[in-house]
Scaffold this motif. Sequence first.
Motif, PDB file in Angstrom:
ATOM      1  N   UNK A  80      11.495   3.132 -13.847  1.00 24.53           N
ATOM      2  CA  UNK A  80      11.539   4.284 -12.923  1.00 24.53           C
ATOM      3  C   UNK A  80      10.240   4.492 -12.159  1.00 24.53           C
ATOM      4  N   UNK A  81       9.109   4.049 -12.733  1.00 27.33           N
ATOM      5  CA  UNK A  81       7.834   4.202 -12.028  1.00 27.33           C
ATOM      6  C   UNK A  81       7.750   3.316 -10.791  1.00 27.33           C
ATOM      7  N   UNK A  82       8.614   2.302 -10.710  1.00 29.67           N
ATOM      8  CA  UNK A  82       8.663   1.434  -9.526  1.00 29.67           C
ATOM      9  C   UNK A  82       9.684   1.903  -8.504  1.00 29.67           C
ATOM     10  N   UNK A  83      10.342   3.028  -8.793  1.00 27.15           N
ATOM     11  CA  UNK A  83      11.385   3.564  -7.919  1.00 27.15           C
ATOM     12  C   UNK A  83      10.804   4.707  -7.088  1.00 27.15           C
ATOM     13  N   UNK A  84      11.073   4.666  -5.787  1.00 28.53           N
ATOM     14  CA  UNK A  84      10.641   5.722  -4.869  1.00 28.53           C
ATOM     15  C   UNK A  84      11.875   6.210  -4.124  1.00 28.53           C
ATOM     16  N   UNK A  96       6.582   1.074   3.666  1.00 28.63           N
ATOM     17  CA  UNK A  96       6.054  -0.196   3.153  1.00 28.63           C
ATOM     18  C   UNK A  96       5.348  -0.964   4.263  1.00 28.63           C
ATOM     19  N   UNK A  97       5.954  -1.009   5.433  1.00 26.95           N
ATOM     20  CA  UNK A  97       5.317  -1.717   6.538  1.00 26.95           C
ATOM     21  C   UNK A  97       3.967  -1.082   6.874  1.00 26.95           C
ATOM     22  N   UNK A  98       3.921   0.229   6.851  1.00 27.28           N
ATOM     23  CA  UNK A  98       2.676   0.925   7.196  1.00 27.28           C
ATOM     24  C   UNK A  98       1.550   0.528   6.251  1.00 27.28           C
ATOM     25  N   UNK A  99       1.870   0.383   4.972  1.00 30.66           N
ATOM     26  CA  UNK A  99       0.808   0.089   4.015  1.00 30.66           C
ATOM     27  C   UNK A  99       0.418  -1.388   4.020  1.00 30.66           C
ATOM     28  N   UNK A 100       1.266  -2.236   4.617  1.00 27.37           N
ATOM     29  CA  UNK A 100       0.988  -3.668   4.638  1.00 27.37           C
ATOM     30  C   UNK A 100       0.280  -4.136   5.905  1.00 27.37           C
ATOM     31  N   UNK A 264      -3.837  -0.916  -7.230  1.00 30.21           N
ATOM     32  CA  UNK A 264      -4.615  -0.162  -6.236  1.00 30.21           C
ATOM     33  C   UNK A 264      -3.776   0.120  -4.990  1.00 30.21           C
ATOM     34  N   UNK A 265      -2.979  -0.865  -4.591  1.00 32.74           N
ATOM     35  CA  UNK A 265      -2.116  -0.678  -3.419  1.00 32.74           C
ATOM     36  C   UNK A 265      -1.006   0.318  -3.747  1.00 32.74           C
ATOM     37  N   UNK A 266      -0.467   0.231  -4.958  1.00 32.34           N
ATOM     38  CA  UNK A 266       0.573   1.168  -5.357  1.00 32.34           C
ATOM     39  C   UNK A 266       0.040   2.598  -5.355  1.00 32.34           C
TER      40      UNK A 266
END
Length: 425
Positions: A80-84, A96-100, A264-266
């Motif tokens: 669940x911690x990987x779920x947004x 996701x695109x914004x952070x990449x 760190x990215x997460x």
Amino acid sequence: MPASPCMLVVLPQVVALCTYPDLLDSPRFPPDAKDRARRILQSCGGQSLGSYSASQGVSCIREDVARYIERRDGGIPADPDNIYLTTGASDGIASILKILVSGEGTARTGVMIPIPQYPLYSAAISELNAVQVNYYLDEEHCWALDVSELRKALYRAKEYSNPKVLCIINPGNPTGQVQSRRCIEEVIHFAWEEGLFLLADEVYQDNVYSEDCQFHSFKKVLHEMGPEYSGTVELASFHSTSKGYMGECGYRGGYMEVLNLHPDIQAQLVKMLSVRLCPPVSGQAAMDVVVNPPKPDEESHQQFIQEKEAVLSSLAHKARLTEELFNQVPGIQCNPLQGAMYAFPRIFIPPRAVEKAEELHTAPDMFYCMRLLEETGICVVPGSGFGQRDGTYHFRMTILPPVEKLRRLLQSVKDFHVRFLDEFS
């Protein structure tokens, strides 16, 4: 955006109960819908949809999403911690695109997208000032994805950008193809080999109509390829309440699962999402019903199954009907509609019509679609809005209208196309 294929009763029941808890005392609602609503409300701040949730979403709903993914993928664990939870899938994709995206000049992030594509991608890439890297799907082979085409597109793009992201839409929009397991394995190997971040747009995962096709999630295939891949390839996959058999677009419910993202990215992703406070909590509740539908021993199960199967069997019938009728028209070619909710037929536009479009400073397929609209009242989207190979023309239309209305619509398109050819031949 398409209208709801069907109003699945259990979904609005649960959202209504969550929105107005006094209805929990009403005998008009089944006990299992009330139980779902109570559980969601108990996990909400102030036990109300009117309160902000955590930025990642209501905790019990993220847990339900994780259990859904585990069931879908045959028991492969989901955290669940990987779920947004997101405001539709589009919000997750844009985040996701914004952070990449980073860099300047030839170091600017390149994002590989399929052509034809869903215009969300080109719009988000443009907004972020990233570099759009096109790879073409193979229309002659039912819009298949060829890894050799990916490799050519990547190496060309390295001359003017830093390609870091590979987007896959499966089942496809606007093309309706369903990628084979072997194709997905090849794509994952390619991403592993080139160090690419995979974006798997899987919002049509319930919409598979061809008996020869099956939906395979990128998460499942990645896991089954072994730890060399599953422990290293970065993947974000997306789902939504807007598609499938639900079609509840207005709730703006969705989720993304992110794997192998550096801690760190997460942390930066969570921080960025926190600025937006939270996705609509009513949409989160709708998403919960999608991933946690009535169970066989619950009161709503039989009605839910009947409604779900009716929607999907109707869509499958309309997919076959659309392909069959389009391919009876001289000058129109339509690949099998293996999945999703659209047809993307190729249309022949005579040279004289192309010349007329050029005189009007418009794309030939736009000229065709505007004539279709003016003469028949039928609105379709020109293929140039999605991208297509030079010298080819297409349009996209949904297969959502009722069967008899769809049949009349297709006959009107056929009659128009024959007149159009006669006029400009």
